[in-house]
Every structure is written in structure tokens, then in C-alpha cells.
Design a protein around this motif. Structure first.
Motif, PDB file in Angstrom:
ATOM      1  N   THR A 210      72.173  16.951 104.506  1.00  0.00           N
ATOM      2  CA  THR A 210      72.836  16.605 105.758  1.00  0.00           C
ATOM      3  C   THR A 210      73.991  17.581 105.982  1.00  0.00           C
ATOM      4  OG1 THR A 210      74.590  15.119 104.954  1.00  0.00           O
ATOM      5  CG2 THR A 210      72.364  14.188 105.169  1.00  0.00           C
ATOM      6  N   GLU A 211      74.703  17.383 107.096  1.00  0.00           N
ATOM      7  CA  GLU A 211      75.855  18.245 107.364  1.00  0.00           C
ATOM      8  C   GLU A 211      76.977  18.016 106.348  1.00  0.00           C
ATOM      9  OE1 GLU A 211      77.014  14.406 109.207  1.00  0.00           O
ATOM     10  OE2 GLU A 211      75.154  15.505 108.833  1.00  0.00           O
ATOM     11  N   GLY A 212      76.933  16.889 105.630  1.00  0.00           N
ATOM     12  CA  GLY A 212      78.022  16.561 104.717  1.00  0.00           C
ATOM     13  C   GLY A 212      77.685  16.614 103.239  1.00  0.00           C
ATOM     14  N   GLU A 213      76.377  16.611 102.883  1.00  0.00           N
ATOM     15  CA  GLU A 213      76.043  16.538 101.461  1.00  0.00           C
ATOM     16  C   GLU A 213      74.591  16.928 101.207  1.00  0.00           C
ATOM     17  OE1 GLU A 213      75.760  12.521  99.823  1.00  0.00           O
ATOM     18  OE2 GLU A 213      75.453  11.715 101.852  1.00  0.00           O
ATOM     19  N   LEU A 214      74.295  17.134  99.936  1.00  0.00           N
ATOM     20  CA  LEU A 214      72.928  17.304  99.468  1.00  0.00           C
ATOM     21  C   LEU A 214      72.582  16.084  98.634  1.00  0.00           C
ATOM     22  CD1 LEU A 214      70.347  19.031  99.074  1.00  0.00           C
ATOM     23  CD2 LEU A 214      71.437  19.953  97.004  1.00  0.00           C
ATOM     24  N   ILE A 215      71.556  15.368  99.050  1.00  0.00           N
ATOM     25  CA  ILE A 215      71.136  14.154  98.354  1.00  0.00           C
ATOM     26  C   ILE A 215      69.944  14.491  97.459  1.00  0.00           C
ATOM     27  CG2 ILE A 215      70.212  11.819  98.636  1.00  0.00           C
ATOM     28  CD1 ILE A 215      71.484  11.878 101.494  1.00  0.00           C
ATOM     29  N   THR A 216      70.102  14.248  96.173  1.00  0.00           N
ATOM     30  CA  THR A 216      68.980  14.339  95.249  1.00  0.00           C
ATOM     31  C   THR A 216      68.366  12.952  95.180  1.00  0.00           C
ATOM     32  OG1 THR A 216      70.090  16.066  93.967  1.00  0.00           O
ATOM     33  CG2 THR A 216      68.266  14.913  92.897  1.00  0.00           C
ATOM     34  N   THR A 217      67.149  12.802  95.678  1.00  0.00           N
ATOM     35  CA  THR A 217      66.585  11.460  95.856  1.00  0.00           C
ATOM     36  C   THR A 217      66.150  10.815  94.548  1.00  0.00           C
ATOM     37  OG1 THR A 217      64.275  12.171  96.147  1.00  0.00           O
ATOM     38  CG2 THR A 217      65.711  12.205  98.097  1.00  0.00           C
ATOM     39  N   GLY A 218      65.781  11.624  93.575  1.00  0.00           N
ATOM     40  CA  GLY A 218      65.283  11.058  92.326  1.00  0.00           C
ATOM     41  C   GLY A 218      63.937  10.374  92.471  1.00  0.00           C
ATOM     42  N   SER A 219      63.193  10.713  93.521  1.00  0.00           N
ATOM     43  CA  SER A 219      61.911  10.059  93.774  1.00  0.00           C
ATOM     44  C   SER A 219      60.936  10.291  92.617  1.00  0.00           C
ATOM     45  CB  SER A 219      61.285  10.591  95.073  1.00  0.00           C
ATOM     46  OG  SER A 219      59.979  10.084  95.236  1.00  0.00           O
ATOM     47  N   THR A 220      60.327   9.201  92.183  1.00  0.00           N
ATOM     48  CA  THR A 220      59.291   9.276  91.146  1.00  0.00           C
ATOM     49  C   THR A 220      57.924   8.889  91.710  1.00  0.00           C
ATOM     50  OG1 THR A 220      59.766   6.997  90.437  1.00  0.00           O
ATOM     51  CG2 THR A 220      60.937   8.785  89.298  1.00  0.00           C
ATOM     52  N   HIS A 221      57.841   8.766  93.034  1.00  0.00           N
ATOM     53  CA  HIS A 221      56.578   8.400  93.664  1.00  0.00           C
ATOM     54  C   HIS A 221      55.575   9.546  93.522  1.00  0.00           C
ATOM     55  CE1 HIS A 221      58.124   4.730  95.594  1.00  0.00           C
ATOM     56  NE2 HIS A 221      59.251   5.411  95.676  1.00  0.00           N
ATOM     57  N   PRO A 222      54.341   9.244  93.191  1.00  0.00           N
ATOM     58  CA  PRO A 222      53.341  10.314  93.061  1.00  0.00           C
ATOM     59  C   PRO A 222      53.080  10.987  94.396  1.00  0.00           C
ATOM     60  CG  PRO A 222      52.282   8.158  92.974  1.00  0.00           C
ATOM     61  CD  PRO A 222      53.758   7.920  92.919  1.00  0.00           C
ATOM     62  N   ARG A 223      52.838  12.269  94.350  1.00  0.00           N
ATOM     63  CA  ARG A 223      52.530  13.003  95.574  1.00  0.00           C
ATOM     64  C   ARG A 223      51.064  12.798  95.946  1.00  0.00           C
ATOM     65  NH1 ARG A 223      55.699  18.780  94.881  1.00  0.00           N
ATOM     66  NH2 ARG A 223      57.723  17.871  94.366  1.00  0.00           N
ATOM     67  N   PRO A 224      50.781  12.749  97.228  1.00  0.00           N
ATOM     68  CA  PRO A 224      49.367  12.684  97.629  1.00  0.00           C
ATOM     69  C   PRO A 224      48.597  13.865  97.049  1.00  0.00           C
ATOM     70  CG  PRO A 224      50.819  12.284  99.501  1.00  0.00           C
ATOM     71  CD  PRO A 224      51.696  12.755  98.377  1.00  0.00           C
ATOM     72  N   ARG A 225      47.414  13.606  96.559  1.00  0.00           N
ATOM     73  CA  ARG A 225      46.626  14.669  95.931  1.00  0.00           C
ATOM     74  C   ARG A 225      45.904  15.530  96.958  1.00  0.00           C
ATOM     75  NH1 ARG A 225      43.919  11.475  90.735  1.00  0.00           N
ATOM     76  NH2 ARG A 225      45.909  10.926  89.733  1.00  0.00           N
ATOM     77  N   GLY A 226      45.781  15.033  98.151  1.00  0.00           N
ATOM     78  CA  GLY A 226      45.071  15.781  99.178  1.00  0.00           C
ATOM     79  C   GLY A 226      45.104  15.001 100.476  1.00  0.00           C
ATOM     80  N   ILE A 227      44.111  15.224 101.299  1.00  0.00           N
ATOM     81  CA  ILE A 227      44.048  14.588 102.612  1.00  0.00           C
ATOM     82  C   ILE A 227      43.471  13.181 102.480  1.00  0.00           C
ATOM     83  CG2 ILE A 227      43.033  14.722 104.921  1.00  0.00           C
ATOM     84  CD1 ILE A 227      42.873  17.763 104.485  1.00  0.00           C
ATOM     85  N   SER A 228      44.131  12.218 103.105  1.00  0.00           N
ATOM     86  CA  SER A 228      43.604  10.861 103.177  1.00  0.00           C
ATOM     87  C   SER A 228      42.679  10.800 104.388  1.00  0.00           C
ATOM     88  CB  SER A 228      44.754   9.854 103.313  1.00  0.00           C
ATOM     89  OG  SER A 228      44.264   8.532 103.401  1.00  0.00           O
ATOM     90  N   TRP A 229      41.411  11.129 104.177  1.00  0.00           N
ATOM     91  CA  TRP A 229      40.486  11.334 105.285  1.00  0.00           C
ATOM     92  C   TRP A 229      40.327  10.102 106.156  1.00  0.00           C
ATOM     93  CZ3 TRP A 229      39.447  16.016 106.691  1.00  0.00           C
ATOM     94  CH2 TRP A 229      39.472  17.046 105.743  1.00  0.00           C
ATOM     95  N   GLU A 230      40.388   8.918 105.551  1.00  0.00           N
ATOM     96  CA  GLU A 230      40.185   7.702 106.340  1.00  0.00           C
ATOM     97  C   GLU A 230      41.322   7.440 107.319  1.00  0.00           C
ATOM     98  OE1 GLU A 230      41.892   6.313 102.311  1.00  0.00           O
ATOM     99  OE2 GLU A 230      40.642   7.934 103.124  1.00  0.00           O
ATOM    100  N   HIS A 231      42.454   8.127 107.131  1.00  0.00           N
ATOM    101  CA  HIS A 231      43.593   7.931 108.026  1.00  0.00           C
ATOM    102  C   HIS A 231      43.766   9.058 109.036  1.00  0.00           C
ATOM    103  CE1 HIS A 231      44.771   5.269 104.589  1.00  0.00           C
ATOM    104  NE2 HIS A 231      45.060   4.489 105.604  1.00  0.00           N
TER     105      HIS A 231
END
Length: 252
Positions: A210-231
């Protein structure tokens, strides 16, 4: 009738959040240019870009993917001045060569200023049009955002193009497990955890600047492996030629 956004209706809950953010940016006087149905530009976008450049992976990155919106102009400009090769999507990915490569060495040879090439009009005119398959492994990926949380959830302007783009890049192996996924927003756009409902094909951000800070989210959620074709939406199949080429034969 109030304009509720070009892609309103795909996700009503996110529609309401996006509309609230767009309205608040205008009410606070920090919006630059149009907001609705856009990744909004904002006062302090250059400061947010500076915060992003403090991420260790930025300093060593050679191939950088940045969204084409005005809010990220300063970051594209910094990338070129630092000798990084930029990879930017054509807006909404709607053309047969849906990406643009902007090589600072080529620009210098042609006498094209970085200030011009970093702009949307400039990179579309002076960059090299390429296919998804021409993109190398990416060292740093920046996505446009309308709303985000400190935990890394994000939503864009409603068309689903950023998540689809990330899905394609993951499908082709262009985003490594250690490639940072980053966004920059005004602090007004940072909302409480839980306000953004994420689907399994949505990308969580590793950093939010942001204009005021850098946020390190610490996200541990898995990344999508590819395209979710059904969506994938019918209009996305119609407007993005590359999807038809990549779609598994069993889905045709």
C-alpha cells in the motif's frame, strides 16, 4: 440506474464489496480516473510500488509479470530502469497473441523512453506481442486488485481474468512454487479477513503493498495447479482464443 460494474452478477457478494470499495475511493478523494469496472488507480501508487521493490525476490528478478493497469505504472517503470524484462497481458487476454514482452535493451536500441513504454498505450505499441508459451519462468508476478485482505485474499474487477491468467501460467509451468504473487492497492482497499470469499481456483497473494506499508501475508494456502475448467465462463472461451487450444480434449 446505478452502474454496478461490467461483470456484476457472477458473484453477488464480491459485487457488493467491489462497489463499496469503488465508492469509498471516490468519496475519500484518493481515486485517480475512473474506478467502476476498473482496477483503480490511486494517490500513493508510486509509494506502493516502492514498497514492492523492497521484497527480496524483486531485487534479483529478471523476468517480471505486471498487470497493465495505471495503478502499476510506477512499478513497470522501475522494472525497466532496473533492466528487468517485463511481461504484460493484453487487457482481458482477448487477442490471439495475449501477452507483450517489453525488453529494456530493445527499447534503448530503438530510442524509446521507458516512461512511454511503461504506459499501457506505450507497451502495447512498442512491446513485442507473444503467446503464453513464449513466456519464460517468471521471477515475480503482480496482479491488479480491487479489494484484498492482510491474509492475502483478493478480488479483481469481476471478470475473472487475473485468476484465469494465473491458472494458465501455472498450467504451463511459468509460475514456480517460489515465485512471489504480489499486489498493490490503496490502504482503503484492504478489508477485514473473511470479507472476501475465496474459491479453490483463486490465487492468494504473498505480499500486499500500500502507500503506507508492505504487508507480508504469510499465506499458506495452496496455489491453484492450473485452470479450473469447470469454472471458465462461456464468454471467456469466446473471447480468449488460447483457452480453446489449451483445453483438454476430454472437455471439448
Amino acid at each position: 440506474m446505478t452502474d454496478r460494474g461490467r461483470w456484476a452478477g457472477r458473484n453477488p457478494a464480491k459485487d457488493e464489496l467491489r462497489n463499496a470499495i469503488w465508492d469509498q475511493l471516490v468519496a475519500d478523494g484518493v481515486a485517480i480516473g475512473p474506478t467502476r469496472s476498473h482496477i483503480p488507480n490511486f494517490t500513493g501508487a508510486d509509494k506502493a510500488a516502492w514498497h514492492m521493490t523492497q521484497i527480496p525476490a524483486w531485487k534479483t528478478a529478471k523476468a517480471v509479470k505486471v498487470n497493465p493497469d495505471s495503478a502499476q505504472y510506477s512499478l513497470r517503470l522501475r522494472a525497466l530502469y532496473e533492466g528487468k524484462t517485463l511481461y504484460c497481458p493484453v487487457p482481458e487476454l482477448v487477442q490471439s497473441a495475449p501477452y507483450v514482452r517489453i525488453d529494456p535493451a530493445v527499447l534503448q536500441e530503438k530510442g524509446i523512453t521507458f516512461e512511454l513504454a511503461a504506459s499501457h498505450q506505450g507497451y502495447m505499441h512498442h512491446g513485442e506481442r507473444i503467446e503464453f508459451t513464449d513466456i519464460p519462468e517468471l521471477d515475480f508476478c503482480v496482479f491488479g486488485t480491487v479489494a484484498t485482505t492482510r491474509q492475502g485474499a483478493r478480488t479483481g474487477k469481476g471478470g475473472g481474468f487475473a485468476d484465469l491468467e494465473a491458472g494458465v501460467l501455472n498450467e504451463l509451468g511459468r509460475i514456480r512454487p517460489d515465485t512471489p504473487l504480489v499486489t498493490s492497492v490503496h490502504s482503503t482497499q484492504v478489508v477485514p479477513d473473511g470479507d472476501i470469499v475465496m474459491m479453490n481456483f483463486d490465487c492468494w497473494m504473498d505480499y500486499v503493498a500500500t502507500e503506507g506499508e508492505l504487508i507480508t501475508t504469510g499465506s499458506t494456502h495452496p496455489r491453484p495447479r492450473g485452470i479450473s475448467w469447470e469454472h471458465v465462463q462461456p464468454d471467456q472461451f469466446d473471447s480468449i482464443p488460447f483457452l480453446r487450444q489449451l483445453q483438454p480434449k476430454s472437455k471439448l
